[in-house]
Motif scaffolding. Structure first.
Motif, PDB file in Angstrom:
ATOM      1  N   PHE A  27       0.870  -1.172   0.000  1.00 21.12           N
ATOM      2  CA  PHE A  27       0.000   0.000   0.000  1.00 21.12           C
ATOM      3  C   PHE A  27       0.908   1.223   0.000  1.00 21.12           C
ATOM      4  O   PHE A  27       1.646   1.451   0.954  1.00 21.12           O
ATOM      5  CB  PHE A  27      -0.883  -0.006   1.251  1.00 21.12           C
ATOM      6  CG  PHE A  27      -1.912   1.077   1.270  1.00 21.12           C
ATOM      7  CD1 PHE A  27      -3.183   0.855   0.775  1.00 21.12           C
ATOM      8  CD2 PHE A  27      -1.610   2.322   1.791  1.00 21.12           C
ATOM      9  CE1 PHE A  27      -4.140   1.857   0.798  1.00 21.12           C
ATOM     10  CE2 PHE A  27      -2.560   3.337   1.818  1.00 21.12           C
ATOM     11  CZ  PHE A  27      -3.826   3.102   1.318  1.00 21.12           C
ATOM     12  N   ASN A  53      -2.526  -1.736  -5.619  1.00 22.10           N
ATOM     13  CA  ASN A  53      -3.219  -0.551  -5.135  1.00 22.10           C
ATOM     14  C   ASN A  53      -2.690   0.711  -5.802  1.00 22.10           C
ATOM     15  O   ASN A  53      -3.435   1.636  -6.066  1.00 22.10           O
ATOM     16  CB  ASN A  53      -3.052  -0.455  -3.612  1.00 22.10           C
ATOM     17  CG  ASN A  53      -3.575   0.848  -3.064  1.00 22.10           C
ATOM     18  OD1 ASN A  53      -4.771   1.086  -3.092  1.00 22.10           O
ATOM     19  ND2 ASN A  53      -2.686   1.684  -2.567  1.00 22.10           N
ATOM     20  N   ASN A  54      -1.395   0.758  -6.078  1.00 14.04           N
ATOM     21  CA  ASN A  54      -0.808   1.940  -6.687  1.00 14.04           C
ATOM     22  C   ASN A  54       0.391   1.533  -7.540  1.00 14.04           C
ATOM     23  O   ASN A  54       0.743   0.355  -7.604  1.00 14.04           O
ATOM     24  CB  ASN A  54      -0.369   2.936  -5.611  1.00 14.04           C
ATOM     25  CG  ASN A  54       0.700   2.331  -4.724  1.00 14.04           C
ATOM     26  OD1 ASN A  54       1.881   2.433  -5.000  1.00 14.04           O
ATOM     27  ND2 ASN A  54       0.288   1.651  -3.654  1.00 14.04           N
ATOM     28  N   SER A  76      -5.364  -0.392 -10.899  1.00 13.74           N
ATOM     29  CA  SER A  76      -5.019   0.286  -9.653  1.00 13.74           C
ATOM     30  C   SER A  76      -6.174   1.129  -9.154  1.00 13.74           C
ATOM     31  O   SER A  76      -7.115   1.441  -9.887  1.00 13.74           O
ATOM     32  CB  SER A  76      -3.801   1.194  -9.848  1.00 13.74           C
ATOM     33  OG  SER A  76      -2.657   0.469 -10.217  1.00 13.74           O
ATOM     34  N   SER A  77      -6.048   1.550  -7.886  1.00 13.03           N
ATOM     35  CA  SER A  77      -7.031   2.464  -7.323  1.00 13.03           C
ATOM     36  C   SER A  77      -6.459   3.864  -7.126  1.00 13.03           C
ATOM     37  O   SER A  77      -7.201   4.820  -6.967  1.00 13.03           O
ATOM     38  CB  SER A  77      -7.555   1.929  -5.985  1.00 13.03           C
ATOM     39  OG  SER A  77      -6.512   1.840  -5.032  1.00 13.03           O
ATOM     40  N   TYR A  78      -5.118   3.976  -7.136  1.00  6.88           N
ATOM     41  CA  TYR A  78      -4.505   5.278  -6.884  1.00  6.88           C
ATOM     42  C   TYR A  78      -3.142   5.339  -7.570  1.00  6.88           C
ATOM     43  O   TYR A  78      -2.331   4.428  -7.418  1.00  6.88           O
ATOM     44  CB  TYR A  78      -4.324   5.499  -5.379  1.00  6.88           C
ATOM     45  CG  TYR A  78      -3.634   6.800  -5.045  1.00  6.88           C
ATOM     46  CD1 TYR A  78      -4.277   8.017  -5.251  1.00  6.88           C
ATOM     47  CD2 TYR A  78      -2.351   6.814  -4.532  1.00  6.88           C
ATOM     48  CE1 TYR A  78      -3.648   9.220  -4.961  1.00  6.88           C
ATOM     49  CE2 TYR A  78      -1.707   8.007  -4.224  1.00  6.88           C
ATOM     50  CZ  TYR A  78      -2.358   9.209  -4.438  1.00  6.88           C
ATOM     51  OH  TYR A  78      -1.731  10.374  -4.155  1.00  6.88           O
ATOM     52  N   GLN A 101     -10.887   1.520  -4.458  1.00  6.69           N
ATOM     53  CA  GLN A 101      -9.964   0.770  -3.614  1.00  6.69           C
ATOM     54  C   GLN A 101     -10.599  -0.439  -2.943  1.00  6.69           C
ATOM     55  O   GLN A 101     -10.031  -1.532  -2.928  1.00  6.69           O
ATOM     56  CB  GLN A 101      -9.364   1.700  -2.561  1.00  6.69           C
ATOM     57  CG  GLN A 101      -8.240   1.066  -1.765  1.00  6.69           C
ATOM     58  CD  GLN A 101      -7.393   2.107  -1.075  1.00  6.69           C
ATOM     59  OE1 GLN A 101      -6.474   2.663  -1.657  1.00  6.69           O
ATOM     60  NE2 GLN A 101      -7.719   2.389   0.164  1.00  6.69           N
ATOM     61  N   LEU A 104     -11.263  -3.072  -5.542  1.00  2.00           N
ATOM     62  CA  LEU A 104     -10.032  -3.755  -5.953  1.00  2.00           C
ATOM     63  C   LEU A 104      -9.638  -4.818  -4.923  1.00  2.00           C
ATOM     64  O   LEU A 104      -9.284  -5.945  -5.288  1.00  2.00           O
ATOM     65  CB  LEU A 104      -8.904  -2.744  -6.119  1.00  2.00           C
ATOM     66  CG  LEU A 104      -7.553  -3.327  -6.540  1.00  2.00           C
ATOM     67  CD1 LEU A 104      -7.651  -4.013  -7.898  1.00  2.00           C
ATOM     68  CD2 LEU A 104      -6.478  -2.246  -6.571  1.00  2.00           C
ATOM     69  N   ALA A 105      -9.710  -4.455  -3.643  1.00  2.00           N
ATOM     70  CA  ALA A 105      -9.393  -5.427  -2.593  1.00  2.00           C
ATOM     71  C   ALA A 105     -10.307  -6.637  -2.684  1.00  2.00           C
ATOM     72  O   ALA A 105      -9.866  -7.794  -2.550  1.00  2.00           O
ATOM     73  CB  ALA A 105      -9.515  -4.772  -1.216  1.00  2.00           C
ATOM     74  N   ASN A 174      -1.768  -5.018   4.544  1.00  2.00           N
ATOM     75  CA  ASN A 174      -2.722  -4.230   3.773  1.00  2.00           C
ATOM     76  C   ASN A 174      -3.306  -5.083   2.657  1.00  2.00           C
ATOM     77  O   ASN A 174      -4.167  -5.913   2.893  1.00  2.00           O
ATOM     78  CB  ASN A 174      -2.053  -2.957   3.257  1.00  2.00           C
ATOM     79  CG  ASN A 174      -0.614  -3.193   2.799  1.00  2.00           C
ATOM     80  OD1 ASN A 174      -0.358  -4.090   1.999  1.00  2.00           O
ATOM     81  ND2 ASN A 174       0.321  -2.397   3.307  1.00  2.00           N
ATOM     82  N   PHE A 175      -2.826  -4.913   1.439  1.00  2.00           N
ATOM     83  CA  PHE A 175      -3.288  -5.759   0.331  1.00  2.00           C
ATOM     84  C   PHE A 175      -2.561  -7.102   0.308  1.00  2.00           C
ATOM     85  O   PHE A 175      -2.945  -7.998  -0.443  1.00  2.00           O
ATOM     86  CB  PHE A 175      -3.071  -5.041  -1.005  1.00  2.00           C
ATOM     87  CG  PHE A 175      -4.173  -4.100  -1.382  1.00  2.00           C
ATOM     88  CD1 PHE A 175      -5.098  -4.441  -2.360  1.00  2.00           C
ATOM     89  CD2 PHE A 175      -4.305  -2.870  -0.767  1.00  2.00           C
ATOM     90  CE1 PHE A 175      -6.118  -3.579  -2.722  1.00  2.00           C
ATOM     91  CE2 PHE A 175      -5.318  -1.988  -1.115  1.00  2.00           C
ATOM     92  CZ  PHE A 175      -6.229  -2.347  -2.092  1.00  2.00           C
TER      93      PHE A 175
END
Length: 232
Positions: A27, A53-54, A76-78, A101, A104-105, A174-175
């Motif tokens: 993350f 995530n990024n 991705s989310s960000y 986000q 995506l998770a 996190n992810f």
């Protein structure tokens, strides 16, 4: 169990080929598989689809793969910390699939659980839902999202044993736990590799059944995207 243990990232990533899909934990820059990313750069594989995530920053994390033009598509989310990502995307050089986000998770978790897809209200009526099936449940619209499974999943844990049981430390959890379930082959790099039986079963976050390869990483930088310190 010994067959799961590899000497380093290069050997653990044997079989990663051009055009593959990689699910990458972390993350921001927290809990990213630093050694595995560096090995991918060295291997020179290209046309990769990276699910993360990024996209890291310009000179670290997945940004290192972008520098070498090894990534064809990001899911991705960000991506706000990476100027190179923006440049490649705006020029049409890089494909981008934006995903909320939480969605995506869940897509990664669903893929790891063998769930082909699920319906969520997140994104209905926005660009996120374009071209996707919309279904109404109890008077509310939901969009169909597909589960994600990668050819490889790359994760980084604090501790692991030789069977592949993993413990993540604090924010690095996190992810990573979801990503670890979502690879046809999951490669885990750990700061500390211990014998089977040394980990408290109640503290294990990812069971070793999900992990096919594990190695002890080295020289972790553990960089921070934006460091803020108090004055005086």
């Amino acid at each position: 169990m010994s067959k799961k243990v590899y000497k380093d990232a290069m050997s653990a990533l044997e079989g990663v080929k051009d055009g593959m899909t990689l699910v990458v934990g972390g993350f921001g820059l927290c809990g990213i598989p630093e050694n595995s990313i560096a090995a991918l750069v060295e291997r020179g594989v290209k046309d990769l689809t990276c699910v993360s995530n990024n996209a890291g920053v310009d000179d670290f994390g997945l940004g290192l793969l972008l520098q070498k033009r090894q990534v064809k598509k990001m899911i991705s989310s960000y991506v706000g910390e990476n100027a190179l990502f923006e440049k490649q995307y705006m020029s049409g050089e890089l494909e981008l699939e934006f995903c909320p986000q939480g969605t995506l998770a869940e897509r990664i978790r669903a893929g790891g659980a063998g769930i082909a897809g699920f319906y969520t209200p997140t994104g209905v009526g926005t660009l996120v839902a374009e071209g996707k099936e919309i279904k109404n449940f109890d008077g509310r619209d939901y969009v169909l999202e597909r589960g994600i499974v990668g050819d490889f999943a790359l994760v980084k844990a604090w501790k692991g044993d030789k069977f592949g049981n993993l413990v993540f430390r604090k924010t690095a959890r996190n992810f990573n736990p979801m990503a670890a379930t979502a690879g046809k082959i999951t490669v885990a790099e750990v700061e500390e590799l211990v014998e089977v039986g040394e980990l408290d079963p109640d503290q294990i976050h990812t069971p070793g059944v999900f992990v096919q390869r594990i190695f002890k990483g080295t020289n972790y930088q553990k960089r921070i995207e934006q460091r803020t310190v108090s004055k005086g």
